[in-house]
Design an enzyme around this catalytic site. Structure first.
Site, PDB file in Angstrom:
ATOM      1  N   GLY A   1       2.680   2.350  10.758  1.00  0.00           N
ATOM      2  CA  GLY A   1       3.652   3.431  10.608  1.00  0.00           C
ATOM      3  C   GLY A   1       4.376   3.788  11.890  1.00  0.00           C
ATOM      4  O   GLY A   1       5.054   4.809  11.958  1.00  0.00           O
TER       5      GLY A   1
ATOM      6  N   ASN B   1       0.875  -1.172   0.000  1.00  0.00           N
ATOM      7  CA  ASN B   1       0.000   0.000   0.000  1.00  0.00           C
ATOM      8  C   ASN B   1       0.908   1.216   0.000  1.00  0.00           C
ATOM      9  O   ASN B   1       1.514   1.538   1.024  1.00  0.00           O
ATOM     10  CB  ASN B   1      -0.898  -0.011   1.249  1.00  0.00           C
ATOM     11  N   TRP B   2       1.009   1.836  -1.170  1.00  0.00           N
ATOM     12  CA  TRP B   2       1.949   2.965  -1.298  1.00  0.00           C
ATOM     13  C   TRP B   2       1.448   4.214  -0.595  1.00  0.00           C
ATOM     14  O   TRP B   2       2.200   5.183  -0.451  1.00  0.00           O
ATOM     15  CB  TRP B   2       2.189   3.280  -2.777  1.00  0.00           C
ATOM     16  N   LYS B   3       0.162   4.219  -0.232  1.00  0.00           N
ATOM     17  CA  LYS B   3      -0.449   5.419   0.363  1.00  0.00           C
ATOM     18  C   LYS B   3      -0.195   6.623  -0.567  1.00  0.00           C
ATOM     19  O   LYS B   3      -0.151   6.443  -1.781  1.00  0.00           O
ATOM     20  CB  LYS B   3       0.064   5.630   1.789  1.00  0.00           C
TER      21      LYS B   3
ATOM     22  N   SER C   1       3.491  -2.134  10.244  1.00  0.00           N
ATOM     23  CA  SER C   1       4.943  -2.221  10.420  1.00  0.00           C
ATOM     24  C   SER C   1       5.523  -3.592  10.064  1.00  0.00           C
ATOM     25  O   SER C   1       6.485  -4.041  10.675  1.00  0.00           O
ATOM     26  CB  SER C   1       5.334  -1.819  11.849  1.00  0.00           C
TER      27      SER C   1
ATOM     28  N   HIS D   1      -9.550   1.383   4.959  1.00  0.00           N
ATOM     29  CA  HIS D   1      -8.264   1.554   5.648  1.00  0.00           C
ATOM     30  C   HIS D   1      -8.469   2.482   6.837  1.00  0.00           C
ATOM     31  O   HIS D   1      -9.261   3.432   6.756  1.00  0.00           O
ATOM     32  CB  HIS D   1      -7.213   2.130   4.679  1.00  0.00           C
TER      33      HIS D   1
ATOM     34  N   GLU E   1      -5.299  -4.803  10.535  1.00  0.00           N
ATOM     35  CA  GLU E   1      -4.280  -3.768  10.725  1.00  0.00           C
ATOM     36  C   GLU E   1      -4.535  -3.042  12.037  1.00  0.00           C
ATOM     37  O   GLU E   1      -5.346  -2.105  12.084  1.00  0.00           O
ATOM     38  CB  GLU E   1      -4.343  -2.756   9.567  1.00  0.00           C
TER      39      GLU E   1
ATOM     40  N   GLY F   1       2.891  -1.184   4.200  1.00  0.00           N
ATOM     41  CA  GLY F   1       2.951   0.244   3.889  1.00  0.00           C
ATOM     42  C   GLY F   1       4.373   0.674   3.581  1.00  0.00           C
ATOM     43  O   GLY F   1       4.903   0.424   2.494  1.00  0.00           O
ATOM     44  N   GLY F   2       5.018   1.304   4.554  1.00  0.00           N
ATOM     45  CA  GLY F   2       6.342   1.893   4.353  1.00  0.00           C
ATOM     46  C   GLY F   2       7.344   0.976   3.673  1.00  0.00           C
ATOM     47  O   GLY F   2       8.074   1.404   2.763  1.00  0.00           O
TER      48      GLY F   2
ATOM     49  N   GLU G   1      -6.824   4.853   7.910  1.00  0.00           N
ATOM     50  CA  GLU G   1      -6.579   6.275   7.609  1.00  0.00           C
ATOM     51  C   GLU G   1      -7.820   6.910   6.968  1.00  0.00           C
ATOM     52  O   GLU G   1      -8.081   8.091   7.174  1.00  0.00           O
ATOM     53  CB  GLU G   1      -5.327   6.414   6.719  1.00  0.00           C
TER      54      GLU G   1
END
Ligand code: 13P
Length: 247
Positions: free
Chosen positions: A171, A9-11, A209, A94, A165, A230-231, A96
């Site tokens: 993150g 997930n590149w966000k 993470s 998600h 999640e 993610g990251g 977010e």
């Protein structure tokens, strides 16, 4: 046994230049890997990702989808438009989006329904906040979130992907331990089993993470069928290490 699914997930990250380098490295790195790989990219880059990933075995996903079919909904992305760009997965719910866009369980369920109707697999995110975990509400929260999607989607429910999640792990560098994650995944599997006889087909991903160092242990748990990353999905070597741990 079903193949693991590792989805990035590149966000809201990337550029034409950096995406090209990342995707080229991923395409070269996933050749002959025995698992499912996807990248969920920002909408403006769907065409680029589709072009670069074509034929590589890497699927392309979006990070959201509208609950509406079409019409006067400025800024929204319809499932049929996403399908036009070869989108295979759409992340829905998600944390977010739940947090910054006030998305409710009912809305997330409608988005999942709209994706399914267009032949796109929704990746339905569920997860508790730190306050909810500390109050002992983890199971109640994730079950409530998934129940809305089950209720709206009936027998199609075996066609979704679920991502657990924990919000406090996103993150932050904090991960649920493999045992903590497995406990929640088993609850979600049980809930799916009560709704469909094909619950074992459903991929339940862990997200929060996940990285090259912790992926193998997380992915070795019975009910962890992959990761939503993610990251670490923005760095080709790290993402490829996670994929290698899954395959
Ligand atoms: P991080 O892997 O950066 O914690 O993000 C997880 C996530 O939100 C994936 O959807």
């Amino acid at each position: 046994m079903k193949k693991k699914l590792i989805a990035g997930n590149w966000k809201m990250n990337g550029s034409l230049t950096s995406n090209e380098a990342l995707l080229q490295a991923l395409v070269a790195g996933v050749a002959d890997k025995e698992c499912l790989v996807a990248v969920c990219v920002p909408a403006p880059y769907l065409a680029q990702a589709q072009g670069l990933a074509s034929g590589s075995g890497i699927d392309v996903g979006s990070q959201d989808v509208s609950q509406h079919e079409s019409g006067a909904y400025t800024g929204e992305l319809s499932a049929t438009m996403l399908k036009d760009f070869g989108v295979r997965y759409a992340i829905v719910g998600h944390s977010e989006r739940r947090q910054y866009h006030a998305e409710s369980d009912a809305l997330v369920a409608l988005k999942a329904q709209r994706a399914l109707a267009s032949g796109i697999t929704p990746i339905v995110c569920v997860g508790e906040t730190l306050a909810e975990r500390e109050a002992g509400q983890t199971e109640d929260v994730v079950k409530r979130q998934l129940a809305a999607v089950i209720h709206a989607n009936g027998h199609c429910i075996s066609e979704i992907v679920v991502a657990y999640e924990p919000v406090w792990a996103i993150g932050t560098g904090k991960t649920a331990s493999p045992e903590e994650a497995q406990q929640v995944h088993a609850v979600l599997r049980g809930q799916l089993k009560a709704a469909t006889q094909h619950a074992d087909r459903v991929h339940i991903l862990y997200g929060g993470s996940m990285n090259a160092a912790n992926a193998k242990q997380l992915l070795s748990q019975d009910d962890i069928d992959g990761g939503l990353v993610g990251g670490a999905s923005l760095k080709a070597p790290e993402f490829l290490s996670i994929i290698a741990a899954a395959c």
